[in-house]
Design an enzyme around this catalytic site. Structure first.
Site, PDB file in Angstrom:
ATOM      1  N   ARG A 201       0.568  14.832  13.172  1.00  0.00           N
ATOM      2  CA  ARG A 201       1.059  14.534  11.817  1.00  0.00           C
ATOM      3  C   ARG A 201       1.034  15.745  10.873  1.00  0.00           C
ATOM      4  O   ARG A 201       0.265  15.789   9.915  1.00  0.00           O
ATOM      5  CB  ARG A 201       0.268  13.382  11.203  1.00  0.00           C
ATOM      6  CG  ARG A 201       0.422  12.105  11.965  1.00  0.00           C
ATOM      7  CD  ARG A 201      -0.280  10.949  11.317  1.00  0.00           C
ATOM      8  NE  ARG A 201       0.503  10.327  10.268  1.00  0.00           N
ATOM      9  CZ  ARG A 201       0.128   9.216   9.639  1.00  0.00           C
ATOM     10  NH1 ARG A 201      -1.000   8.651   9.927  1.00  0.00           N
ATOM     11  NH2 ARG A 201       0.889   8.705   8.709  1.00  0.00           N
TER      12      ARG A 201
ATOM     13  N   LYS B  79       0.831  -1.209   0.000  1.00  0.00           N
ATOM     14  CA  LYS B  79       0.000   0.000   0.000  1.00  0.00           C
ATOM     15  C   LYS B  79       0.869   1.263   0.000  1.00  0.00           C
ATOM     16  O   LYS B  79       0.637   2.181  -0.788  1.00  0.00           O
ATOM     17  CB  LYS B  79      -0.900   0.003   1.243  1.00  0.00           C
ATOM     18  CG  LYS B  79      -1.595   1.319   1.493  1.00  0.00           C
ATOM     19  CD  LYS B  79      -2.454   1.276   2.732  1.00  0.00           C
ATOM     20  CE  LYS B  79      -1.768   1.675   4.008  1.00  0.00           C
ATOM     21  NZ  LYS B  79      -1.516   3.108   4.185  1.00  0.00           N
ATOM     22  N   ASN B  80       1.878   1.275   0.887  1.00  0.00           N
ATOM     23  CA  ASN B  80       2.650   2.508   1.057  1.00  0.00           C
ATOM     24  C   ASN B  80       3.610   2.783  -0.103  1.00  0.00           C
ATOM     25  O   ASN B  80       4.250   3.830  -0.156  1.00  0.00           O
ATOM     26  CB  ASN B  80       3.416   2.474   2.383  1.00  0.00           C
ATOM     27  CG  ASN B  80       2.481   2.684   3.561  1.00  0.00           C
ATOM     28  OD1 ASN B  80       1.297   2.962   3.375  1.00  0.00           O
ATOM     29  ND2 ASN B  80       3.009   2.542   4.768  1.00  0.00           N
TER      30      ASN B  80
ATOM     31  N   ASP C  48       4.887   0.817  12.058  1.00  0.00           N
ATOM     32  CA  ASP C  48       3.682   0.129  11.581  1.00  0.00           C
ATOM     33  C   ASP C  48       3.600  -1.330  12.043  1.00  0.00           C
ATOM     34  O   ASP C  48       2.621  -2.017  11.750  1.00  0.00           O
ATOM     35  CB  ASP C  48       3.612   0.173  10.042  1.00  0.00           C
ATOM     36  CG  ASP C  48       3.218   1.553   9.543  1.00  0.00           C
ATOM     37  OD1 ASP C  48       2.865   2.412  10.368  1.00  0.00           O
ATOM     38  OD2 ASP C  48       3.264   1.777   8.314  1.00  0.00           O
TER      39      ASP C  48
ATOM     40  N   ARG D 248      -8.510  -0.453   4.860  1.00  0.00           N
ATOM     41  CA  ARG D 248      -7.624   0.537   4.229  1.00  0.00           C
ATOM     42  C   ARG D 248      -6.263  -0.080   3.921  1.00  0.00           C
ATOM     43  O   ARG D 248      -5.557   0.408   3.031  1.00  0.00           O
ATOM     44  CB  ARG D 248      -7.415   1.746   5.158  1.00  0.00           C
ATOM     45  CG  ARG D 248      -8.628   2.648   5.281  1.00  0.00           C
ATOM     46  CD  ARG D 248      -8.283   3.889   6.078  1.00  0.00           C
ATOM     47  NE  ARG D 248      -6.966   4.378   5.694  1.00  0.00           N
ATOM     48  CZ  ARG D 248      -6.067   4.885   6.526  1.00  0.00           C
ATOM     49  NH1 ARG D 248      -6.325   4.986   7.799  1.00  0.00           N
ATOM     50  NH2 ARG D 248      -4.901   5.290   6.087  1.00  0.00           N
TER      51      ARG D 248
ATOM     52  N   CYS E 295      -5.135   8.560   9.692  1.00  0.00           N
ATOM     53  CA  CYS E 295      -5.205   7.867  10.979  1.00  0.00           C
ATOM     54  C   CYS E 295      -5.098   8.844  12.146  1.00  0.00           C
ATOM     55  O   CYS E 295      -4.417   9.867  12.052  1.00  0.00           O
ATOM     56  CB  CYS E 295      -4.046   6.876  11.086  1.00  0.00           C
ATOM     57  SG  CYS E 295      -4.291   5.384  10.151  1.00  0.00           S
TER      58      CYS E 295
HETATM   59  C1  UD1 Z   1       4.373   6.923   6.246  1.00  0.00           C
HETATM   60  C2  UD1 Z   1       3.504   5.692   6.111  1.00  0.00           C
HETATM   61  C3  UD1 Z   1       3.031   5.240   7.479  1.00  0.00           C
HETATM   62  C4  UD1 Z   1       4.226   5.041   8.418  1.00  0.00           C
HETATM   63  C5  UD1 Z   1       5.124   6.275   8.441  1.00  0.00           C
HETATM   64  C6  UD1 Z   1       6.395   6.074   9.239  1.00  0.00           C
HETATM   65  C7  UD1 Z   1       2.502   5.979   3.919  1.00  0.00           C
HETATM   66  C8  UD1 Z   1       1.274   6.229   3.114  1.00  0.00           C
HETATM   67  N1  UD1 Z   1       2.374   6.011   5.269  1.00  0.00           N
HETATM   68  O1  UD1 Z   1       3.553   7.954   6.804  1.00  0.00           O
HETATM   69  O2  UD1 Z   1       2.317   4.005   7.316  1.00  0.00           O
HETATM   70  O3  UD1 Z   1       3.746   4.796   9.723  1.00  0.00           O
HETATM   71  O4  UD1 Z   1       5.487   6.644   7.097  1.00  0.00           O
HETATM   72  O5  UD1 Z   1       7.093   4.980   8.776  1.00  0.00           O
HETATM   73  O6  UD1 Z   1       3.560   5.714   3.378  1.00  0.00           O
HETATM   74  N2  UD1 Z   1       6.414  14.904  10.328  1.00  0.00           N
HETATM   75  C9  UD1 Z   1       6.515  16.241  10.571  1.00  0.00           C
HETATM   76  N3  UD1 Z   1       6.344  17.118   9.548  1.00  0.00           N
HETATM   77  C10 UD1 Z   1       6.105  16.692   8.263  1.00  0.00           C
HETATM   78  C11 UD1 Z   1       6.018  15.331   8.015  1.00  0.00           C
HETATM   79  C12 UD1 Z   1       6.188  14.443   9.063  1.00  0.00           C
HETATM   80  O7  UD1 Z   1       6.726  16.655  11.709  1.00  0.00           O
HETATM   81  O8  UD1 Z   1       5.975  17.546   7.377  1.00  0.00           O
HETATM   82  C13 UD1 Z   1       6.575  13.936  11.433  1.00  0.00           C
HETATM   83  C14 UD1 Z   1       5.316  13.115  11.693  1.00  0.00           C
HETATM   84  O9  UD1 Z   1       4.382  13.788  12.494  1.00  0.00           O
HETATM   85  C15 UD1 Z   1       5.887  11.883  12.351  1.00  0.00           C
HETATM   86  C16 UD1 Z   1       7.248  11.720  11.645  1.00  0.00           C
HETATM   87  O10 UD1 Z   1       7.541  12.982  11.064  1.00  0.00           O
HETATM   88  O11 UD1 Z   1       6.079  12.091  13.706  1.00  0.00           O
HETATM   89  C17 UD1 Z   1       7.281  10.666  10.572  1.00  0.00           C
HETATM   90  O12 UD1 Z   1       6.202  10.859   9.663  1.00  0.00           O
HETATM   91  P1  UD1 Z   1       6.294  10.444   8.124  1.00  0.00           P
HETATM   92  O13 UD1 Z   1       7.484   9.592   7.926  1.00  0.00           O
HETATM   93  O14 UD1 Z   1       6.150  11.667   7.299  1.00  0.00           O
HETATM   94  O15 UD1 Z   1       4.988   9.553   7.974  1.00  0.00           O
HETATM   95  P2  UD1 Z   1       4.023   9.479   6.728  1.00  0.00           P
HETATM   96  O16 UD1 Z   1       4.770   9.703   5.473  1.00  0.00           O
HETATM   97  O17 UD1 Z   1       2.820  10.300   7.004  1.00  0.00           O
END
Ligand code: UD1
Length: 419
Positions: free
Chosen positions: A122, A22-23, A306, A398, A117
């Site tokens: 986030r 999915k990711n 995850d 999902r 979620c």
């Molecule tokens: C992706 C995955 C999710 C997984 C996560 C971490 C997808 C669709 N989802 O989520 O399943 O749990 O990676 O492996 O691929 N953050 C910020 N600012 C930003 C972006 C992120 O502070 O602009 C923080 C987030 O709040 C979090 C951390 O960075 O604490 C990691 O988030 P991120 O790696 O961006 O997760 P996703 O890409 O949303």
């Protein structure tokens, strides 16, 4: 709303095939917007989030053709609308991934702030800062992110102070059509980043360094068509392995890649499982009661956030006490209360769950709260005595393709109760 009814107590035995990731599929679908020709994507999982992404592309005027194997041909040259609306984005946070490609290809993009979620705040600030470093101007109006670039984006230097998977993907996709070289430092190293980079390169992009913390992207003028198969889902793989281990079972997980699960397999072995691997399969045999393991989540190649909820589930019936520390997201231990209602002994202190194993859990009606937490409740249902009814399983749909059918094939007593 559909529910899952599980009668616990059966060992999982047999073989299960893993679906496309999915990711990986979500950013790859977003990246099809960058191509000037038709692109075919194979091995997409049948999941709600994938349908949402396809719907999102469709509502922007992109032509999407789906064949009977769910291979998808995308023609983004027909795109007429440059907005990702709130109604779709609120149901899936990964919709933010269309921002980078849309902006890079068409010079403008409007995307609603994402939902997704309920695992902490986030934010997407790092995505936006990264795009600004490539020359985009960004404003936020009435809940929408409006990004513009007068001409092509220009290559730049992006340093992420937090490792972000989605942020790395968005900037990588924006950079492939920018003028000049982009360097992303402290980039995410997840296998899904590598898969996206390989897909971009298959369309003619010039991305190097994937799988390391420094990505180098030399912008090209246009991207061409290709056919690409999404990699297997490592989290689905890990979830079935943990489910089998929790039930004292013996399974072979097929169509997967053991090399991307090192941290998870090491913890399963520490819990007492015998594991053997081939090129595209993993066999697990859990000879007795699992031993509790301690875990600390971290960006790849660390232990994946995850998989954290599933290991808490494993620890609830293990011998001893295990500590699970969540460092990637805030508020990601919410399933613990539901688990304690089934007789688990879990104490939460800040971002740490201290789990003391019990010999027998008891089935109960429980409520799924997020995707991976839901999977952990299903695992508990498989080991608990009596019946467990998992409600709100739209979270599971999902991220897990045909979960009840796959578990039935492994011998579980589980059925979907349609609302
Ligand atoms: C992706 C995955 C999710 C997984 C996560 C971490 C997808 C669709 N989802 O989520 O399943 O749990 O990676 O492996 O691929 N953050 C910020 N600012 C930003 C972006 C992120 O502070 O602009 C923080 C987030 O709040 C979090 C951390 O960075 O604490 C990691 O988030 P991120 O790696 O961006 O997760 P996703 O890409 O949303």
């Amino acid at each position: 709303m559909d529910k899952l009814l599980i009668k616990g107590g059966r060992r999982l035995e047999g073989e299960v095939r893993i679906s496309g990731a999915k990711n990986s599929a979500l950013p790859i679908l977003a990246a099809t917007l960058l191509s000037s020709e038709r692109v075919t994507i194979c091995n997409l999982p049948h999941l709600h989030d994938i349908t949402t992404m396809i719907e999102l592309l469709g509502c922007m005027g992109v032509q999407v053709l789906i064949d009977e194997k769910l291979n998808i041909e995308v023609n983004s040259e027909t795109m007429t609308v440059f907005t990702a609306p709130y109604e779709l984005v609120k149901t899936m946070r990964a919709s933010i991934l269309v921002l980078g490609p849309m902006l890079s290809k068409y010079g403008e993009a409007t995307v609603s702030f994402p939902g997704g979620c309920a695992i902490g705040s986030r934010p997407v600030d790092l995505h936006l800062k990264g795009l600004e470093a490539l020359g985009a101007s960004i404003t936020v109006e009435q809940g929408y992110i409006k990004a513009k670039s007068p001409g092509r984006l220009t290559g730049g230097h992006v340093f992420f102070d937090t490792v972000t998977v989605g942020g790395t993907e968005n900037i990588m996709m924006a950079a492939v059509l920018a003028q000049g070289r982009t360097i992303i430092e402290n980039a995410a190293r997840e296998p899904e980043i590598v898969d996206l980079a390989l897909f971009l390169n298959a369309m003619g992009a010039k991305v190097t360094g994937m799988g390391t913390d420094t990505l180098v992207i030399d912008g090209v003028e246009s991207l061409h068509g290709c056919r690409y198969s999404v990699m297997p889902d490592r989290i689905e793989t890990g979830t079935y392995l943990v489910a089998a281990a929790a039930t004292g079972g013996r399974v072979v997980v097929k169509d997967t890649r053991p090399g991307m699960l090192d941290a998870v397999l090491a913890k399963l072995e520490e819990a007492g499982a015998n594991i053997s691997c081939g090129q595209d399969w993993i066999a697990l045999d859990m000879p007795g009661r699992p031993k509790a393991v301690s875990i600390k989540t971290a960006p790849y190649p660390g232990f994946p956030t995850d998989m954290q909820a599933q290991f808490i589930a494993l620890n609830t019936i293990a011998e001893g006490t295990g500590t699970v520390i969540e460092t990637v997201f805030e508020n990601r231990l919410i399933q613990v209360h539901e688990m304690n209602r089934m007789g688990a002994e879990i104490r939460v202190e800040g971002n740490t769950a201290i789990v003391t194993g019990t010999v027998q859990l008891k089935g109960a009606p429980v409520m799924a709260t997020d995707l991976r937490a839901s999977a952990s409740l299903v695992i508990l249902g498989l080991v608990a005595a009596g019946e467990t009814l998992v409600e709100r399983i739209y979270h599971i749909d999902r991220g897990y393709e045909c979960i009840e059918e796959k578990l039935q094939l492994l011998g579980a007593h589980i059925k979907r109760i349609a609302a």
